[in-house]
Design an enzyme around this catalytic site. Structure first.
Site, PDB file in Angstrom:
ATOM      1  N   LYS A 125       9.652 -19.421  26.410  1.00 42.27           N
ATOM      2  CA  LYS A 125       9.293 -18.845  25.106  1.00 42.27           C
ATOM      3  C   LYS A 125      10.460 -18.041  24.541  1.00 42.27           C
ATOM      4  CE  LYS A 125       4.369 -18.832  26.074  1.00 42.27           C
ATOM      5  NZ  LYS A 125       3.253 -18.190  26.739  1.00 42.27           N
ATOM      6  N   GLN A 174       1.269 -12.379  28.219  1.00 42.96           N
ATOM      7  CA  GLN A 174       1.155 -13.585  29.047  1.00 42.96           C
ATOM      8  C   GLN A 174      -0.064 -13.472  29.975  1.00 42.96           C
ATOM      9  OE1 GLN A 174       3.237 -16.370  28.796  1.00 42.96           O
ATOM     10  NE2 GLN A 174       1.742 -17.289  30.168  1.00 42.96           N
ATOM     11  N   ASP A 226      -1.110 -15.517  19.574  1.00 42.53           N
ATOM     12  CA  ASP A 226      -1.854 -16.424  20.455  1.00 42.53           C
ATOM     13  C   ASP A 226      -3.182 -16.834  19.809  1.00 42.53           C
ATOM     14  OD1 ASP A 226      -0.891 -17.459  22.794  1.00 42.53           O
ATOM     15  OD2 ASP A 226      -1.366 -15.712  24.035  1.00 42.53           O
TER      16      ASP A 226
END
Ligand code: NAD
Length: 286
Positions: A51, A95, A118
């Site tokens: 990422k 995460q 997200d």
């Protein structure tokens, strides 16, 4: 035929690189994405590294905050409040999974919805459910739709989509997106009866289960578009293991009209869509 997720993700990143530059030139805003990693889970470390690299490659500011596994929940929440109030941070991603002493739902709810790239905050999942254009949409499901459209064109209206899996991360949001595209959507799950026969009715079949090579050729209508979200490592003789999807690729590929491979299908699209969400967040709130 294969739907090449790697190539499509590259196309998307190329477009994003141009758009990021435009935002800098026209409004002096450089989109910033901060990824927070708690602990040292090896798979999470690989995801985060990818990422960070791809964020930088499209010209965005990338920050990584690594916290030790024993970080108290409150310390993580405090960190998120700081990021919520930092105007140079447009996207925040924590995460997952988090260590077991931390309440994942609380963490997600603490991220400012407008920075929740997200798309897991209840404001965003509720927005997606209501068909609100302003909602930030989860990345893997967005990628699934783009892959389906790559093969079928932009109009998915009237197609019968069967989604196997009802998780909040993939199954439910991908089903809602297909509904927004005016598909007729069936959501199947672990209690669904006659799953193979149901799947065989699908024009678009999305498998998001986490069971290696579960979907066989008899489950697939000839010509159907098959999107394989699954990422499963199976043992091999050399001990290294091999990644396979939820679809038995070799068996299904000759029957399907198009299929996403694993790896190289949905996976690469997920990060590309994360960058797309970060650009969107920066445009709206930067
Ligand atoms: P999950 O475990 O949260 O959900 C799995 C779903 O599958 C559940 O809703 C369950 O009801 C259903 N299911 C389980 N067994 C079944 C069966 N025998 N028949 C029918 N349905 C069954 O998993 P998830 O987070 O949704 O992820 C699913 C898969 O997608 C995993 O392999 C995961 O690694 C992968 N994944 C990939 C990406 C990506 O970027 N490509 C992103 C997220 C998840």
């Amino acid at each position: 035929m294969n739907i090449d997720g790697k190539a499509l993700a590259q196309e998307l990143r190329d477009t994003l690189t141009i758009e990021v530059k435009k935002l800098k030139d026209e409004r002096n805003i450089t989109p910033g994405l901060t990824v927070v990693l708690v602990g040292e889970d090896p798979a999470s470390q690989v995801y985060v590294r990818n990422k960070v690299r791809q964020t930088q490659e499209v010209g965005m500011i990338s920050n990584k905050i690594s916290l030790p596994v024993e970080t108290p929940q409150q310390a993580l929440l405090d960190q998120l409040h700081v990021l919520n109030n930092d105007p140079t941070v447009h996207g925040i991603l924590v995460q997952l999974p988090l260590p077991s002493h931390i309440d994942e739902a609380l963490v997600i709810e603490t991220i400012a919805p407008e920075k929740d790239v997200d798309g897991f905050h209840p404001i965003n999942s509720g927005g997606l459910c209501n068909g609100d254009d302003g909602a930030l949409v989860p990345c893997t499901p967005q990628g699934c739709i783009l892959l389906a459209k790559k093969h079928l064109g932009d109009n998915l209206s009237g197609k019968h989509a069967v989604v196997i899996g009802r998780s909040n991360i993939v199954g439910k949001p991908v089903a809602l997106l297909l509904l927004q595209e005016s598909c007729t959507v069936t959501i199947a799950h672990s209690r669904t009866q006659n799953l193979p026969a149901l799947c065989a009715q699908a024009d678009i079949l999305v498998a998001a289960v986490g069971r290696p090579e579960m979907v066989k050729s008899e489950w697939v209508k000839p010509g159907a578009t098959v999107i394989d979200v699954g990422i499963n490592r199976i043992p091999t003789e050399d001990g290294k293991g091999r990644l396979v999807g939820d679809v038995d690729y070799a068996d299904v590929q000759p029957v399907a009209g198009a299929i996403t491979p694993v790896p190289g299908g949905v996976g690469p699209m997920t990060i590309a869509c994360l960058l797309k969400n970060t650009l969107e967040a920066a445009r709206r709130f930067g």
